[in-house]
Scaffold this active site. Structure first.
Site, PDB file in Angstrom:
ATOM      1  N   ASP B 541       0.858  -1.189   0.000  1.00 11.98           N
ATOM      2  CA  ASP B 541       0.000   0.000   0.000  1.00 11.98           C
ATOM      3  C   ASP B 541       0.897   1.243   0.000  1.00 11.98           C
ATOM      4  O   ASP B 541       2.116   1.128   0.136  1.00 11.98           O
ATOM      5  CB  ASP B 541      -0.865  -0.054   1.272  1.00 11.98           C
ATOM      6  N   GLU B 544       2.544   5.118  -3.845  1.00 14.79           N
ATOM      7  CA  GLU B 544       2.502   6.186  -4.877  1.00 14.79           C
ATOM      8  C   GLU B 544       3.827   6.914  -5.020  1.00 14.79           C
ATOM      9  O   GLU B 544       4.138   7.297  -6.158  1.00 14.79           O
ATOM     10  CB  GLU B 544       1.377   7.174  -4.539  1.00 14.79           C
ATOM     11  N   ASP B 618      -9.303   4.198  -1.317  1.00 12.61           N
ATOM     12  CA  ASP B 618     -10.164   4.512  -0.176  1.00 12.61           C
ATOM     13  C   ASP B 618     -11.486   5.140  -0.611  1.00 12.61           C
ATOM     14  O   ASP B 618     -11.661   6.352  -0.561  1.00 12.61           O
ATOM     15  CB  ASP B 618      -9.405   5.416   0.791  1.00 12.61           C
TER      16      ASP B 618
END
Lengths: 568, 959
Positions: B541, B544, B618
């Site tokens: 996760d 980015e 999310d």
């Protein structure tokens, strides 16, 4: 439709199976209880759908023919017959309107050497030995993928029996403990009843005393009135002297006021600054970043902001008034002291007050009327000004003493009544069957779980204490004893509702973005008072599984609490 | 308020409604100020201005880029030359051009800048950053398909000023390279489909030194050339302005699709304002966008710069291979010779404008002509989706967080208690010791092995979160090794970059460094990641990368990666480098125990499909987010990354029972099917929901498991030819213009299953669009829907998700509910057949062990089912390998237990047996057949009981 099953029946059926062993072989996985449906060796009639008949050879042929699955007691072919399944019309040909439920409770494991049990059909021949239900390994009879589940009933049964024996012992012990608890609870209840009786008598006595003292006071007051009292002030004080004193005092007060205002303004600015910081935090923090500290701070700020609104009193008019007062006195402003310092004597105090007021600017008069008192009391409260002396009484000592005595008596009555009320409320409080929890009140048990130690003090509170630090969070204060419905799986693997006793706690510490914490303690029978498990069912709503002898069935002597030991 | 009208009652009511709305849904919203608009992004602003200037000049605008004919050279399928750019100061800048014509039919255009290539530039601020334009995106992205077409040839009939190349199958393709101004047109069958620099927006900002105090001399706005400040962070831009931009026009195409990730419709919207259009271009700059908004061109977590343009019976595509921040403007113009004939006679062109902050122009052009062709050719370049382990296609149960190992075991037990299947339970962040990855919290997870062993008893798996930010802490072996081995991302001054993420102060592993890959692999080994077992898999996760205190919630652009590449050059591919490292690490956990890795990622770039699954980040527990998930998943599918899904239930906030139920009914059609929830939400595991919704949810999950053979086959198909696993309408019916914009219904691969999830509250029917004139049958009760080019109302009570089966398919199922996919391995199959207009049907099935790579050596079953002239047959379409025989032996006991034929010929009423012939059997046998009639409107059906033919064998059933 479902046939009832229970352990007792199971056991009985188990022995029946042996007796009928000369009959045709019972289909695999079939509970002997149902054997009667499988007697006809040519045709099988589906149990719940007698209109559907199939050749007996189709029983246990690993293909689901009956809409109720009764043709496959020994395979998983009908496992899909369930309200949990996405059934299509082709899954119940010609019967698409039927409710979907299995007629059989599950695959029946004989478990020789242990006790028979069901394993859900969906676990038959899936390649996993489900020893918990099927210690004989018969659920994996097809040996899919080469799996071989050996019979472990001997060892599992032995263990189980040992455990069972212990459970029995423990249960006996638990019941014994429960009895003691009931006795203890009964004794405590009796004590309260006794206490109430005693208190009632005391209240009665105190009230009588109060009446007497009231009469005494009246008498003293009447006597007092007969004595003519001379005024204590001689009226000799000169207006100018008073004016001098007053001037000093007023100056002093003014300075104090200016000081206090300055402090107030500074404090306001600081509050404003802090509020701005917090408001910014609230807007800019990242709720995704699960920092409890920040969340708590934001939450508290939100509460604060909601609370403080409306009491905001940066009132311009008041400030203008204060500005006016803060100016030094002169002919144009405030009081012209010179005039007063040169005033002739000759008027009494009462006149003086009126006159004094007449010389004040109208704005000040109303201001004094409206504000002085509140400002003064504010300053006093904050300890900025010393409290002025009480007005000295003009009463006689006798009256004062009588009044004091009455007050004391009245207080005592109130206090006794409060105690009585509390005791009566306690008596009416539900302490569970036989008031049994009376005996456990205040008993605390703890359990270490993860980063916390959970604490349950019966009928008082639940807490979550951090193991690493010293932080302790209230998970609720005692609310009531009740019951709840818990879903459990029965021997057939079905989910059934079971009623359990609970003790509920609420109004615990409030949560960020959530409610106040609350805990539902679910009680199970056990020898010891012990927390088995604590879970956060949803945000800040906890459940605690607790064993206690108090939750065991049996042992009560009727609904009322038993009498105390002495009476037994 | 300027208006002095008394506030009317409705206004008060309205404000009341608004207020109430605020109470119901907490006022969270995306923090716009955290993310750039085009106006705030210097190069986007500059290129938009450049485009506006060009457009405003109309025909008088001449793009200052010319291909020098003297430099043009064509050999072995590759055209080279030098484009000369004339600057405003009238200087010439040399831009080398390479156009490669590939065997696959794709063409690749690369433009670079000579001065930067040679390093002949001066860096500002003494920066150590690489001087070149970044040319390594390919290294992370392209894995094949670059074979140059030897047959591509110069077209002798090129006009003067043009160089034309014929290529592709049967020389159907032609690239017309215009020299001045430089531009390329791509034709198929003599028709132009793609135009480059048609509008003259081509722009490659050449290197120039910063000249101080030179005001007035240049007409150009230099305000964003040398420094940019955003979110309190100043970008030092050591190489000055260096953006690239190109306009790409699709003449005659009115729809463009792709370029995920955005929370928007499948058919992309125009971006230069106007009603229903966006104001900003679609942005690709992988970002951790908190509470993202819908119908927005705003960037999200991943980026795949692949765009498909579609018109009736033709699909073409472009792939913009650049990892820097990218913005894409889209405008559509409808031209018509007769202004009164709008509609029928009109022709819509879609013009796009691609802008990237740095790097080369590196563009692939695909000429189709079908969506499948694009998927296949693009997949040859970037790789096909990995064939996942079987469990990965099952149901994933996630929550932030399962708090203890006991909690995990209890959730596991509850699923069994309520007989709801699931395959994987997940641990978010909080399992770690103080947010240090590769550790377990000793208090809450004292026995991770026991927990994993418990899961393994029913072949279930555990997935744990491992992020690229490493807590900056002493005595934390990962942090110490990261620093001592110099494997972290550096700041612009060459020091280890320190930013904020979950653990507080953190450093980031730099997976551009090969040494970091090797080190990352050591961390995953069982002896290093103590407490991990073989059934543990990884969730990457925040890759980015998410940096809480960085600009755009990510790293400063002037950070430095391995090779001294600036973060600006590599940003969008950063997430993928971590996935590559993790994938390799998972393969190397223990020698001799190779299983297919499973990795979930939030950030991605083209190529991530080879190693991971993705989810849409999310989202929120609202009906709108449920609705948005469908086009998002579809878009990912056509962009070559089909292993996609959204958090079932919505990550933020609490869904009510209706929403949760509908979300499960939709979520079972996501290729990646996982429920997830924020830490502040109520627990919502399916068994906690009260009846009847619990049963509805259980039914949905079991439906997913029932169709597992079809799903696995679809994944296999995607893994060998790149086709999406769930497909949009235009993909299935490229000729039906009415269906091009439809993005609220989907098809499961080539199974014939058409699904329209219900995504509105209180809605109990669905309007399902049917394109062709085949019969479609309701999956559950065989109600018949027929009628091409229109919508049909399908009932959708709360317990039902509308699913239709197109006539002509054979769908493999496993109908026995089990606890996990692993335990379904030995179960028999059911085949469901719907006949088409010609009374024929087809289907396929792929099966392997669902775990290992043995399928690469033939350990699989691949069947083609065919129903024709009253015979159902199964034939082998696999290729034998050394492990085939052994595998077939293990599967010998697995058979077909039932065949359901929907809408069979009426004559079958009289039939009660069918003949079954299996290869290797001495004699033909029979199986019973039952015919069932239904009320009118619903198709009759026939059921063959126990043909008992082996799933791995050749056989025939004669009706």
């Amino acid at each position: 439709m479902r046939l009832p099953q229970s352990l007792l029946l199971l056991a009985a059926a188990g022995s029946a199976a042996q007796a009928s062993s000369d009959k045709p072989v019972r289909p695999r996985g079939l509970d002997p209880e149902f054997a009667k449906f499988y007697q006809d060796s040519t045709t099988f009639t589906c149990i719940s759908n007698p209109s559907v008949k199939i050749p007996f050879s189709a029983v246990n042929d690993d293909y689901c023919d009956c809409p109720d699955g009764s043709d496959e007691p020994g395979t998983s072919a009908c496992a899909h017959i369930s309200r949990n399944s996405p059934l299509t019309v082709a899954d119940r040909p010609g019967n698409s309107d039927l409710d979907t439920a299995l007629a059989l409770p599950g695959f029946y494991c004989k478990n020789k050497g242990h006790r028979p049990s069901y394993v859900p059909f969906q676990r038959v021949n899936d390649g996993i030995c489900d020893y918990e239900e099927c210690c004989d390994g018969s659920d994996e009879w097809a040996r899919v993928g080469g799996i071989k589940c050996e019979d472990r009933c001997k060892e599992i049964g032995k263990q189980w029996r040992k455990q069972e024996e212990q459970n029995q012992k423990s249960m006996t012990a638990a019941l014994r403990k429960k009895k003691d608890l009931l006795i203890d609870a009964g004794r405590q209840q009796q004590e309260i009843e006794d206490h109430i009786a005693a208190l009632e008598a005391e209240v009665h006595g105190a009230e009588l005393k109060e009446q007497n003292l009231e009469a005494d006071l009246k008498l003293a007051q009447e006597q007092d009135r007969k004595v003519v009292r001379t005024g204590k002030g001689k009226g000799k004080g000169k207006v100018s002297a008073l004016a001098n004193l007053a001037k000093g005092r007023v100056d002093e007060l003014r300075n104090a006021l200016v000081d206090v205002r300055r402090q107030r303004d500074e404090a306001r600015e600081r509050v404003k600054e802090l509020e701005d910081i917090l408001a910014k935090v609230k807007v800019e923090y990242n709720p995704n970043f699960n920092d409890e500290g920040v969340k708590r701070a934001v939450r508290s700020y939100e509460d604060y902001a909601a609370r403080e609104q409306g009491t905001e009193d940066a009132n311009g008019a008041v400030d203008r008034d204060l500005d006016e007062i803060a100016k030094a006195d002169s002919e144009e402003n405030g009081i012209n002291w010179e005039h007063w310092e040169n005033e002739e004597d000759g008027c009494n105090d009462l006149d003086l007050v009126y006159k004094f007021a007449a010389y004040l600017p109208p704005s000040l008069v109303s201001f004094i009327e409206d504000r002085v008192i509140s400002v003064k009391s504010y300053l006093e409260e904050k300890g900025i000004l010393p409290k002025a002396d009480e007005d000295s009484s003009s009463e006689s000592k006798a009256v004062t003493q009588a009044r004091d005595a009455l007050k004391t008596a009245q207080d005592s009555v109130t206090s006794l009544k409060n105690k009585l009320r509390d005791q009566r409320a306690d008596l009416e409080q539900d302490y569970g069957p036989g008031s049994i929890f009376r005996a456990l009140k205040g008993v605390c048990i703890t359990q270490d779980a993860g980063e916390y130690t959970y604490e349950h003090c019966f009928l008082e509170s639940t807490k979550q204490n951090q193991r690493k630090g010293s932080n302790s969070v209230s998970m609720g204060k005692f609310s009531n004893v009740g019951t709840t419905t818990v879903e459990e799986v029965n021997t057939a693997g079905e989910v059934v509702n079971v009623e359990k006793m609970t003790i509920e706690y609420n109004r615990g510490q409030s949560c960020w973005n959530g409610p106040n914490r609350s805990t539902k303690v679910i009680l199970e029978c056990g020898e010891e008072n012990k927390i088995l498990k604590t879970a956060e069912e949803e945000k800040c709503v906890y459940s605690m599984l607790v064993t206690s002898p108090a939750a065991c069935a049996g042992g009560e002597a009727g609904n009322d609490a038993p009498r105390s030991k002495d009476e037994l | 308020m300027a208006r002095s009208l008394p506030a009317p009652r409705w206004a008060m009511l309205l404000s009341l409604v608004v207020l109430l709305g605020c109470i119901v849904v907490p006022g969270f919203a995306v923090k716009h100020k955290d993310f750039k608009t085009c106006e705030q992004s210097g190069f986007c602003k500059r290129n938009r201005a450049y485009a506006d200037n060009a457009s405003s000049q109309g025909a008088s605008w001449s793009s200052p880029y010319e291909l020098d004919p003297a430099t043009v050279h064509f050999k072995d399928g590759v055209l080279t030359g030098v484009i000369s750019k004339t600057t405003t100061a009238n200087e010439k800048v040399r831009l080398p051009l390479t156009v490669s014509f590939l065997e696959s039919g794709a063409a690749r255009i690369v433009v670079d800048e000579e001065k930067r290539m040679k390093g002949d530039i001066e860096m500002r601020h003494g920066s150590q950053a690489n001087k070149k334009r970044y040319d390594e995106t390919e290294k992370w992205t392209i894995v094949g398909g670059l074979e140059v077409s030897k047959s591509a040839t110069l077209n002798a009939q090129s006009e003067t000023g043009f160089t034309n190349i014929l290529y592709g199958p049967d020389y159907k393709f032609q690239a017309i390279v215009r020299h001045s101004p430089f531009g390329v047109e791509f034709q198929r069958d003599g028709q132009t489909h793609v135009q480059l620099n048609h509008r003259g927006f081509l722009n490659m900002e050449h290197w120039r030194p910063k000249v101080d105090g030179k005001d007035g001399e240049s007409s150009e706005d230099e305000s964003t050339w040398w420094e940019e400040t955003f979110g309190g962070n100043t970008d030092s831009k050591p190489r000055g302005p260096e953006s690239i931009a190109l306009d790409i026009t699709f003449p005659g195409y009115s729809h463009v699709f792709g370029i995920p990730e955005h929370a928007d419709s499948l058919s992309l919207k125009e971006t230069r304002g106007g009603p229903g259009n966006h104001e900003n271009p679609y942005r690709l700059y992988n970002s951790d966008v908190f509470e993202y908004e819908l119908e927005s061109p705003m960037t999200l977590y991943g980026a795949i710069p692949l765009m498909q343009a579609h018109r009736k019976n033709s699909t073409v595509g472009v792939f913009w291979l650049n990892a820097a921040e990218t913005w894409i403007d889209i405008v559509k113009s409808t031209a018509s010779s007769n202004p009164l004939a709008l509609g029928a006679g009109s022709k819509t062109d879609t013009a796009t404008h691609w802008m990237s902050e740095s790097g080369q122009i590196d563009l692939f052009v695909f000429l189709g002509p079908s969506p499948n062709d694009i998927s296949k050719t693009y997949g040859e370049l970037t790789g096909y989706t990995q064939l996942p382990q079987q469990f990965a296609i099952g149901y994933h149960q996630c929550r932030w967080n399962y708090v203890t190992d006991e909690d995990v075991k209890e959730v596991n037990a509850k699923f069994d208690k309520y007989q709801i299947p699931y395959d994987v339970i997940w641990l978010d962040l909080e399992y770690t010791d103080d947010r240090k990855y590769f550790t377990w919290d000793p208090l809450t997870f004292p026995d991770p092995k026991g927990m994993q062993q418990k899961l393994d008893e029913t072949e279930r798996k555990l997935v744990v979160l491992i992020d690229p930010h490493i807590k900056n802490a002493d005595k934390y072996f990962v942090s110490e090794e990261l620093r001592s081995k110099n494997l972290a991302v550096l700041n612009k001054d060459g020091e280890i970059y320190d930013g904020w993420c979950w653990p507080g102060s953190s450093n980031w592993v730099d997976c551009f460094n090969p040494a970091a890959h090797a080190w990352w692999a050591t961390l995953h080994k069982f002896d290093k990641f103590k407490g991990s077992l073989q059934n543990l898999f990884i969730w990457n996760d925040m890759n980015e990368p998410s940096v809480f205190n960085g600009p755009d919630m990510t790293m400063p652009k002037d950070n430095l990666h391995y090779g001294n590449w600036e973060h600006r050059d590599v940003h969008n591919v950063n997430g993928l480098t971590l996935l590559n490292a993790t994938y390799k690490a998972m393969l190397e956990r223990k020698k001799g125990e190779v299983r297919r890795p499973f990795i979930l990622t939030r950030s991605y770039y083209a190529g991530a499909q080879r190693v991971s699954a993705m989810w849409t980040g999310d989202n929120q527990a609202t009906w709108d987010h449920l609705g948005a998930s469908i086009p998002m998943v579809l878009t990912n599918g056509i962009a070559g990354f089909p292993f996609a899904g959204a958090d079932v239930g919505g990550f933020f906030h609490n869904p009510d029972k209706d929403l949760l139920t509908r979300w499960y009914q939709a979520g079972i059609w996501y290729p990646f099917f996982r429920a997830h929830a924020h830490i502040d939400t109520r627990r919502r595991e399916p068994y906690l929901i009260s009846e009847p919704h619990r049963s509805y949810i259980a039914q949905a999950i079991r439906l997913r498991y029932q169709l597992m053979p079809a799903w696995y086959t679809a994944f296999h198909e995607a893994s060998v030819n790149g086709t999406p696993i769930v497909r949009p309408q235009y993909y299935m019916f490229p000729e039906d213009e009415q269906g091009f914009a439809i993005d609220d219904q989907l098809y499961l691969a080539s199974t014939g299953l058409l699904v329209k999830p219900v995504v509105q509250k209180n809605t109990h029917s669905a309007e399902v669009y049917i394109s062709d004139d085949e019969k479609y049958y309701d999956y559950f009760d065989f109600t018949v829907y027929q009628g091409a080019g229109k919508k049909h109302t399908v009932p959708a009570p709360e317990d039902k998700v509308p699913v239709l089966i197109q006539g002509g398919h054979i769908i493999p199922r496993k109908d026995r509910p089990r606890r996990s996919t692993g335990l379904m391995r030995w179960d028999p199959y059911t085949l469901v057949i719907t006949l088409d207009k010609d009374s024929e049907a087809q289907g396929s099935l792929y099966v392997d062990d669902g775990e290992t790579f043995d399928y690469e050596r033939g350990a699989y079953i691949h069947r083609h089912f065919n129903y024709r002239e009253s015979v159902l047959s199964s034939e082998d379409i696999g290729t034998k390998g050394p492990k085939t025989a052994e595998y077939l032996k293990t599967m010998a006991g697995v058979t077909v237990e039932r065949v359901v034929i929907v809408d069979p010929p009426v004559e079958w009423k009289a039939k009660d047996t069918v003949v079954v012939i299996e290869d290797g059997a001495k004699l033909a046998s029979t199986a019973s057949l039952e015919f069932y009639e239904q009320e009118s409107g619903k198709a009759s059906y026939a059921v063959v009981k126990k043909p008992n033919v082996g799933i791995g064998k050749n056989w025939r059933i004669e009706f």
